[in-house]
Enzyme design. Structure first.
Site, PDB file in Angstrom:
ATOM      1  N   ARG A 153       0.821  -1.207   0.000  1.00 57.35           N
ATOM      2  CA  ARG A 153       0.000   0.000   0.000  1.00 57.35           C
ATOM      3  C   ARG A 153       0.857   1.260   0.000  1.00 57.35           C
ATOM      4  NH1 ARG A 153      -1.899   2.012   4.501  1.00 57.35           N
ATOM      5  NH2 ARG A 153      -2.018  -0.032   5.512  1.00 57.35           N
ATOM      6  N   TYR A 180     -15.123  20.051 -15.779  1.00 53.71           N
ATOM      7  CA  TYR A 180     -15.626  18.698 -15.599  1.00 53.71           C
ATOM      8  C   TYR A 180     -16.635  18.664 -14.456  1.00 53.71           C
ATOM      9  CZ  TYR A 180     -15.551  13.609 -15.025  1.00 53.71           C
ATOM     10  OH  TYR A 180     -15.904  12.285 -14.922  1.00 53.71           O
ATOM     11  N   ASP A 183      -6.132  21.350 -13.954  1.00 54.05           N
ATOM     12  CA  ASP A 183      -6.504  20.064 -14.541  1.00 54.05           C
ATOM     13  C   ASP A 183      -5.986  20.078 -15.982  1.00 54.05           C
ATOM     14  OD1 ASP A 183      -7.745  17.909 -15.832  1.00 54.05           O
ATOM     15  OD2 ASP A 183      -9.537  18.044 -14.581  1.00 54.05           O
ATOM     16  N   LYS A 211      -7.138   8.941 -20.001  1.00 54.28           N
ATOM     17  CA  LYS A 211      -7.372   9.486 -21.336  1.00 54.28           C
ATOM     18  C   LYS A 211      -6.130   9.290 -22.218  1.00 54.28           C
ATOM     19  CE  LYS A 211     -11.320  10.952 -19.563  1.00 54.28           C
ATOM     20  NZ  LYS A 211     -11.149  10.741 -18.125  1.00 54.28           N
TER      21      LYS A 211
END
Length: 354
Positions: free
Chosen positions: A43, A95, A159, A184
């Site tokens: 982790r 977004y 972003d 993307k």
């Protein structure tokens, strides 16, 4: 990597290997390690994450922290930099899930359109920008807004999903933080969910990394490996996608069925002046409006190359009617993500489908 190298060289050589090793080592699947080295537990540490983080950080010009999705990246970042009662400025036309996210936090939210006007940044903790915006493809002057925000004591996060690290480097323009959905174009093959945060502030990067460990928002090693493999062709893919977008823009701008056509790479586009100044290349995403939802459905039925999909940046050309997800846009507004098909084939298919 050598920063003076071109984009293609940088992404192809984003993996370092010694003599006798493969060009790209396979993913490391481990939940536990023999103690005594730098890795302790799955982790917290994974060599496959680190390899991709090093590559993305070099491309962004900062230190990258990897996440299992773009939303995991931005939600962790906001949790680190914002405290209850803080004020955050977000794009009103960006977004929609980013707006949904901050609306549920105990903070003061101020919305501003990407092209402005922007409010005073006095008393603001974070200014979140999205340029080009999704889905409208508006562009803001990152350097000017970063200077204004810093003068007021605010942090600036951008972003950079639509632009990608090869299309725009917000950190070099003065932003403090970059956040991206690597689902993307970075991964580029429509088979991975991934995101990252980059910053020049090492202390902030460590806080974000610590929050990832504590919160458990960790990427899978196989996904990280796939994205790193896809990164090697990012330069080639972006070049073809932009070529296709330019050809589609030229073909669509004279069609009576199409209105509201946007692509920042077109000299007549309202965003072109600022985009040409701050972007290193233009992407493959266009936005335009058809008559209504039925017209969009008819277009998709006739097309042989354009698929209905709500993601973008992949090898295949996709189209998404954004109003169906709650964006405050006309019913017929679509975001078209140009893929890597032959340009002549794609243009012919789109025109025939209209």
């Amino acid at each position: 990597m050598v920063s003076e190298w071109g984009d293609g060289t940088r992404v192809v050589h984003s993996v370092s290997a010694a003599a006798g090793e493969p060009f790209m080592a396979g993913p490391v699947f481990a939940s536990a390690y023999h103690l005594g080295g730098s890795d302790t537990y799955g982790r917290s540490h994974n060599p496959t994450w680190r390899a991709l983080e090093a590559a993305l950080g070099e491309l962004d010009g900062g230190e990258a922290v990897l996440f299992p999705s773009g939303m995991a990246a931005i939600s962790t970042l906001l949790g680190v930099v914002l405290a209850p009662g803080d004020t955050v400025v977000v794009p009103a036309d960006g977004y929609y899930l980013s707006r949904t996210l901050v609306a549920g936090m105990p903070v003061n939210v101020v919305e501003a359109p990407t092209v402005g006007p922007y409010p005073s940044f006095d008393g603001v903790r974070l200014v979140l920008l999205e340029s080009p915006s999704n889905p409208g493809l508006d562009v803001c002057d990152i350097a000017a807004l970063a200077a204004r925000a810093h003068a007021a004591g605010a942090l600036v996060a951008v972003d950079n999903t639509t632009a990608t690290p090869l299309g725009q480097r917000p950190l070099a323009l003065g932003a403090d933080i970059v956040v991206s959905s690597d689902t993307k174009a970075v991964a580029g093959h429509s088979d991975v969910l991934l995101g990252h945060v980059s910053t020049v502030d090492q202390e902030l990067a460590e806080r974000v990394r610590s929050a990832r460990t504590v919160g458990g928002a960790i990427p899978g090693p196989f996904e990280a490996w796939l994205a790193h493999r896809g990164l090697g062709t990012l330069d080639l893919r972006l070049a073809r996608q932009a070529q296709n977008a330019a050809a589609l823009h030229e073909a669509l701008k004279v069609r009576p069925e199409v209105s509201g056509l946007r692509w920042p790479g077109a000299p007549e586009d309202p965003a072109f002046e600022v985009a040409a100044r701050q972007m290193r290349r233009f992407g493959g995403v266009l936005t335009f409006v058809l008559r209504d939802a039925a017209a969009v459905a008819s277009f998709l039925e006739r097309s042989r190359l354009v698929a209905a999909s709500t993601s973008f940046g992949g090898l295949h050309t996709t189209l998404d009617r954004r109003a169906q997800w709650g964006d405050p846009v006309p019913e017929g507004l679509v975001r078209l993500s140009a893929g890597c098909e032959d340009t002549a084939d794609l243009v012919a298919d789109v025109l025939r489908s209209l």
